[in-house]
Design a protein around this motif. Structure first.
Motif, PDB file in Angstrom:
ATOM      1  N   TRP A  25       0.859  -1.190   0.000  1.00  0.00           N
ATOM      2  CA  TRP A  25       0.000   0.000   0.000  1.00  0.00           C
ATOM      3  C   TRP A  25       0.898   1.244   0.000  1.00  0.00           C
ATOM      4  CZ3 TRP A  25      -2.794   2.414   4.780  1.00  0.00           C
ATOM      5  CH2 TRP A  25      -3.691   3.395   4.364  1.00  0.00           C
ATOM      6  N   GLN A  26       2.076   1.080   0.606  1.00  0.00           N
ATOM      7  CA  GLN A  26       3.003   2.197   0.762  1.00  0.00           C
ATOM      8  C   GLN A  26       3.581   2.689  -0.570  1.00  0.00           C
ATOM      9  OE1 GLN A  26       2.271   0.107   3.091  1.00  0.00           O
ATOM     10  NE2 GLN A  26       2.089   1.409   4.865  1.00  0.00           N
ATOM     11  N   ASP A  55       2.538  -8.332  -0.283  1.00  0.00           N
ATOM     12  CA  ASP A  55       1.086  -8.134  -0.212  1.00  0.00           C
ATOM     13  C   ASP A  55       0.743  -6.868  -0.987  1.00  0.00           C
ATOM     14  OD1 ASP A  55      -1.627  -8.744   1.082  1.00  0.00           O
ATOM     15  OD2 ASP A  55      -1.328  -6.620   1.526  1.00  0.00           O
ATOM     16  N   THR A 157     -10.330 -10.438   2.468  1.00  0.00           N
ATOM     17  CA  THR A 157      -9.783  -9.409   3.347  1.00  0.00           C
ATOM     18  C   THR A 157     -10.919  -8.599   3.930  1.00  0.00           C
ATOM     19  OG1 THR A 157      -8.306  -7.516   3.593  1.00  0.00           O
ATOM     20  CG2 THR A 157      -9.278  -7.812   1.408  1.00  0.00           C
ATOM     21  N   ASN A 158     -10.782  -8.298   5.222  1.00  0.00           N
ATOM     22  CA  ASN A 158     -11.742  -7.455   5.943  1.00  0.00           C
ATOM     23  C   ASN A 158     -13.148  -8.040   6.013  1.00  0.00           C
ATOM     24  OD1 ASN A 158      -9.869  -5.377   6.552  1.00  0.00           O
ATOM     25  ND2 ASN A 158     -10.002  -4.681   4.431  1.00  0.00           N
ATOM     26  N   GLY A 206      -1.594  -3.344   9.845  1.00  0.00           N
ATOM     27  CA  GLY A 206      -1.766  -2.290  10.848  1.00  0.00           C
ATOM     28  C   GLY A 206      -1.030  -2.592  12.137  1.00  0.00           C
ATOM     29  N   GLY A 210       1.272   2.072  11.175  1.00  0.00           N
ATOM     30  CA  GLY A 210       1.850   3.003  10.205  1.00  0.00           C
ATOM     31  C   GLY A 210       3.198   3.571  10.631  1.00  0.00           C
ATOM     32  N   SER A 232      -1.372   6.046   6.084  1.00  0.00           N
ATOM     33  CA  SER A 232      -1.287   5.021   7.106  1.00  0.00           C
ATOM     34  C   SER A 232      -1.227   5.647   8.510  1.00  0.00           C
ATOM     35  CB  SER A 232      -0.040   4.196   6.788  1.00  0.00           C
ATOM     36  OG  SER A 232       0.055   3.089   7.564  1.00  0.00           O
ATOM     37  N   TYR A 236      -4.182   5.134  11.465  1.00  0.00           N
ATOM     38  CA  TYR A 236      -3.971   4.481  12.763  1.00  0.00           C
ATOM     39  C   TYR A 236      -3.977   5.471  13.931  1.00  0.00           C
ATOM     40  CZ  TYR A 236      -3.124   0.612   9.704  1.00  0.00           C
ATOM     41  OH  TYR A 236      -3.276  -0.344   8.729  1.00  0.00           O
ATOM     42  N   GLY A 287       4.285  -2.493   6.056  1.00  0.00           N
ATOM     43  CA  GLY A 287       4.356  -1.619   4.890  1.00  0.00           C
ATOM     44  C   GLY A 287       5.796  -1.209   4.580  1.00  0.00           C
ATOM     45  N   ARG A 289       7.958   1.487   2.265  1.00  0.00           N
ATOM     46  CA  ARG A 289       8.030   2.618   1.333  1.00  0.00           C
ATOM     47  C   ARG A 289       9.275   2.428   0.474  1.00  0.00           C
ATOM     48  NH1 ARG A 289       7.285   8.323   3.652  1.00  0.00           N
ATOM     49  NH2 ARG A 289       8.505   7.710   5.484  1.00  0.00           N
ATOM     50  N   HIS A 295      13.532  -0.956   6.572  1.00  0.00           N
ATOM     51  CA  HIS A 295      13.745  -1.477   7.933  1.00  0.00           C
ATOM     52  C   HIS A 295      14.046  -2.985   7.881  1.00  0.00           C
ATOM     53  CE1 HIS A 295      11.989   2.274   9.670  1.00  0.00           C
ATOM     54  NE2 HIS A 295      11.197   2.207   8.609  1.00  0.00           N
ATOM     55  N   ASN A 299      13.618  -5.384  11.111  1.00  0.00           N
ATOM     56  CA  ASN A 299      12.461  -6.285  11.212  1.00  0.00           C
ATOM     57  C   ASN A 299      12.874  -7.756  11.268  1.00  0.00           C
ATOM     58  OD1 ASN A 299      10.503  -4.318  11.456  1.00  0.00           O
ATOM     59  ND2 ASN A 299      10.331  -4.027   9.243  1.00  0.00           N
TER      60      ASN A 299
HETATM   61  N1  LIG Z   1      -6.569  -5.230   3.592  1.00  0.00           N
HETATM   62  C1  LIG Z   1      -6.584  -3.969   3.937  1.00  0.00           C
HETATM   63  O1  LIG Z   1      -7.641  -3.319   4.005  1.00  0.00           O
HETATM   64  C2  LIG Z   1      -5.303  -3.297   4.294  1.00  0.00           C
HETATM   65  C3  LIG Z   1      -5.329  -2.029   4.934  1.00  0.00           C
HETATM   66  C4  LIG Z   1      -4.118  -1.455   5.275  1.00  0.00           C
HETATM   67  C5  LIG Z   1      -2.932  -2.102   5.002  1.00  0.00           C
HETATM   68  N2  LIG Z   1      -2.929  -3.306   4.373  1.00  0.00           N
HETATM   69  C6  LIG Z   1      -1.673  -4.023   4.039  1.00  0.00           C
HETATM   70  O2  LIG Z   1      -0.790  -3.908   5.131  1.00  0.00           O
HETATM   71  C7  LIG Z   1       0.414  -3.249   4.734  1.00  0.00           C
HETATM   72  C8  LIG Z   1       0.947  -2.476   5.884  1.00  0.00           C
HETATM   73  O3  LIG Z   1       0.359  -1.195   5.904  1.00  0.00           O
HETATM   74  P1  LIG Z   1      -0.065  -0.409   7.184  1.00  0.00           P
HETATM   75  O4  LIG Z   1      -0.756   0.792   6.738  1.00  0.00           O
HETATM   76  O5  LIG Z   1      -0.758  -1.331   8.111  1.00  0.00           O
HETATM   77  O6  LIG Z   1       1.324   0.063   7.794  1.00  0.00           O
HETATM   78  P2  LIG Z   1       2.266  -0.561   8.924  1.00  0.00           P
HETATM   79  O7  LIG Z   1       2.849  -1.816   8.446  1.00  0.00           O
HETATM   80  O8  LIG Z   1       1.548  -0.543  10.232  1.00  0.00           O
HETATM   81  O9  LIG Z   1       3.366   0.577   8.976  1.00  0.00           O
HETATM   82  C9  LIG Z   1       4.331   0.690   7.993  1.00  0.00           C
HETATM   83  C10 LIG Z   1       5.352   1.744   8.401  1.00  0.00           C
HETATM   84  O10 LIG Z   1       5.951   1.362   9.617  1.00  0.00           O
HETATM   85  C11 LIG Z   1       7.265   1.858   9.663  1.00  0.00           C
HETATM   86  N3  LIG Z   1       8.171   0.747  10.036  1.00  0.00           N
HETATM   87  C12 LIG Z   1       8.374  -0.428   9.410  1.00  0.00           C
HETATM   88  N4  LIG Z   1       9.244  -1.191  10.069  1.00  0.00           N
HETATM   89  C13 LIG Z   1       9.627  -0.478  11.153  1.00  0.00           C
HETATM   90  C14 LIG Z   1      10.518  -0.702  12.231  1.00  0.00           C
HETATM   91  N5  LIG Z   1      11.193  -1.854  12.346  1.00  0.00           N
HETATM   92  N6  LIG Z   1      10.666   0.269  13.155  1.00  0.00           N
HETATM   93  C15 LIG Z   1       9.992   1.439  13.079  1.00  0.00           C
HETATM   94  N7  LIG Z   1       9.126   1.717  12.079  1.00  0.00           N
HETATM   95  C16 LIG Z   1       8.945   0.760  11.133  1.00  0.00           C
HETATM   96  C17 LIG Z   1       7.608   2.401   8.301  1.00  0.00           C
HETATM   97  O11 LIG Z   1       7.548   3.825   8.359  1.00  0.00           O
HETATM   98  P3  LIG Z   1       8.561   4.730   7.468  1.00  0.00           P
HETATM   99  O12 LIG Z   1       8.301   4.337   6.073  1.00  0.00           O
HETATM  100  O13 LIG Z   1       8.091   6.127   7.787  1.00  0.00           O
HETATM  101  O14 LIG Z   1       9.935   4.437   7.955  1.00  0.00           O
HETATM  102  C18 LIG Z   1       6.496   1.850   7.416  1.00  0.00           C
HETATM  103  O15 LIG Z   1       6.186   2.704   6.358  1.00  0.00           O
HETATM  104  C19 LIG Z   1       0.008  -2.445   3.502  1.00  0.00           C
HETATM  105  O16 LIG Z   1       1.089  -2.157   2.657  1.00  0.00           O
HETATM  106  C20 LIG Z   1      -0.958  -3.403   2.840  1.00  0.00           C
HETATM  107  O17 LIG Z   1      -0.239  -4.375   2.149  1.00  0.00           O
HETATM  108  C21 LIG Z   1      -4.104  -3.914   4.027  1.00  0.00           C
END
Ligand SMILES: NC(=O)c1ccc[n+]([C@@H]2O[C@H](COP(=O)([O-])OP(=O)(O)OC[C@H]3O[C@@H](n4cnc5c(N)ncnc54)[C@H](OP(=O)(O)O)[C@@H]3O)[C@@H](O)[C@H]2O)c1
Length: 337
Positions: A25-26, A55, A157-158, A206, A210, A232, A236, A287, A289, A295, A299
């Motif tokens: 998504w990023q 994903d 999903t969801n 999530g 984010g 994101s 959140y 996610g 970027r 990371h 991770n």
């Molecule tokens: N099915 C759905 O409805 C749905 C909805 C949302 C998301 N998703 C899926 O889930 C994925 C994740 O998205 P999300 O929105 O939930 O975001 P997330 O994974 O909660 O957050 C991602 C952000 O966390 C930061 N991060 C990653 N590893 C880190 C670490 N080790 N330490 C500190 N910060 C770290 C990064 O920020 P920086 O880039 O700023 O460093 C990254 O951009 C999406 O890409 C998508 O594939 C699905």
């Protein structure tokens, strides 16, 4: 260096995945500009570190095209035979309305062509409105496409537990992708036990809120809207407000920091480890970027430590002070409806 074996999970008999999936998504544009060539180059770094599972979705901007480009370059560098090392899980998120075979064929045909594959590893289906029962037709058509070899596994999903049950009675689905984090533990109430009983996996998103669930926000004042510069972070932050607010969130971060210090890991690592250890969870999607922030090494540390019962009890003491999101929002996915 490949992470150790605890990083892998037998998701289906034919698919072994990394338990941390790279979320795309990023790259959609809602999280800052992504330079396509740089993004694809970085996909090699994830893959080479053992993060081989992606994903994505039809509506995540160029995500499916990036997978297509990555696969082409990967085959050129390593040979076509090694393409099977990559797992790419996409989604189909149609607008509500009548679901004809033609419409479903066309949508899946576009994903196949963008991703440069003959068969989708996993197709995760989303539906906006349960009152519109056309989703059952869409799933029947998808099952036929699966039978014809265009989709390896069907997933959701969801979806909430009630509809997951309704669907699973008719069509085999292997997973449901839902929001699941320390602050949003709704999947534990009904979803996880249903999944366990029916051999369905959960893919969590999530989990890192984010990026809010990290040292970056420990001790920091409550961020204002303009400071939350990705879709994101905004999503959140709303969830934290619904859950219990910024002051309680700071208490949680402080406790997580103590536990992280004890294990020489990070707050994010503790948050991901907690969810990976929950019943029915196959993997956590984090996610990425691509080409902007990375990371990978941080991770990978999730796979090198374990939370003890004392850690879990300390975390749950703080979580007990929060609101019950099942009461506030409803079951998994209800935030979209
Ligand atoms: N099915 C759905 O409805 C749905 C909805 C949302 C998301 N998703 C899926 O889930 C994925 C994740 O998205 P999300 O929105 O939930 O975001 P997330 O994974 O909660 O957050 C991602 C952000 O966390 C930061 N991060 C990653 N590893 C880190 C670490 N080790 N330490 C500190 N910060 C770290 C990064 O920020 P920086 O880039 O700023 O460093 C990254 O951009 C999406 O890409 C998508 O594939 C699905």
């Amino acid at each position: 260096m490949e992470p150790a074996e605890p990083s892998r999970y037998q998701f289906t008999p034919d698919l072994r995945i990394c338990r941390i999936l790279n979320g795309m998504w990023q790259v959609s544009g809602a999280h800052g500009y992504i330079e396509p060539a740089r993004a694809v180059e970085e996909m090699f770094a994830y893959h080479n570190a053992g993060f081989t599972t992606w994903d994505l979705a039809d509506h995540y901007g160029p995500a499916e095209d990036l997978i297509g480009n990555f696969r082409r370059q990967f085959a050129a560098r390593h040979g076509v035979d090694r393409l099977s090392e990559i797992q790419a899980f996409t989604k189909w998120v149609p607008a509500p309305g009548r679901m004809t075979r033609r419409l479903v064929d066309d949508a899946i045909g576009i994903s196949l062509s963008r991703m440069g594959v003959e068969c989708l590893d996993l197709l995760q289906f989303h539906w906006w409105d349960y009152k519109d029962a056309n989703y059952l037709d869409a799933l029947e058509h998808l099952a036929k496409l699966q039978h014809e070899g265009k989709i390896r596994h069907l997933a959701l999903t969801n979806f909430d537990t009630e509809r997951l049950g309704l669907i699973a009675d008719r069509i085999p689905v292997v997973s449901n992708q839902v929001q699941y984090s320390l602050i949003d533990r709704r999947p534990e109430i009904r979803m996880a036990s249903f999944c366990r009983e029916h051999a369905i996996s959960l893919l969590a998103y999530g989990t890192l809120l984010g990026g809010l669930l990290s040292e970056r926000y420990l001790g920091s004042p409550e961020p204002r809207r303009p400071e939350l510069n990705t879709a994101s972070l905004q999503k959140y932050k709303n969830m934290i407000d619904a859950w219990g607010g910024w002051t309680l969130f700071q208490q949680l971060l402080a406790v997580l920091r103590q536990i992280a210090d004890k294990h020489r890991v990070s707050i994010a690592n503790v948050g991901v480890r907690y969810i990976l250890d929950r019943p029915a969870v196959a993997g956590v999607i984090i996610g990425a970027r691509l080409g902007v922030a990375q990371h990978i090494a941080a991770n990978a540390r999730v796979f090198g430590f374990a939370l003890d019962p004392g850690d879990v009890a300390t975390i749950e003491e703080v979580l007990a002070k929060a609101r019950d999101l099942m009461q506030v929002i409803g079951d998994c996915g209800d935030e979209y409806r």
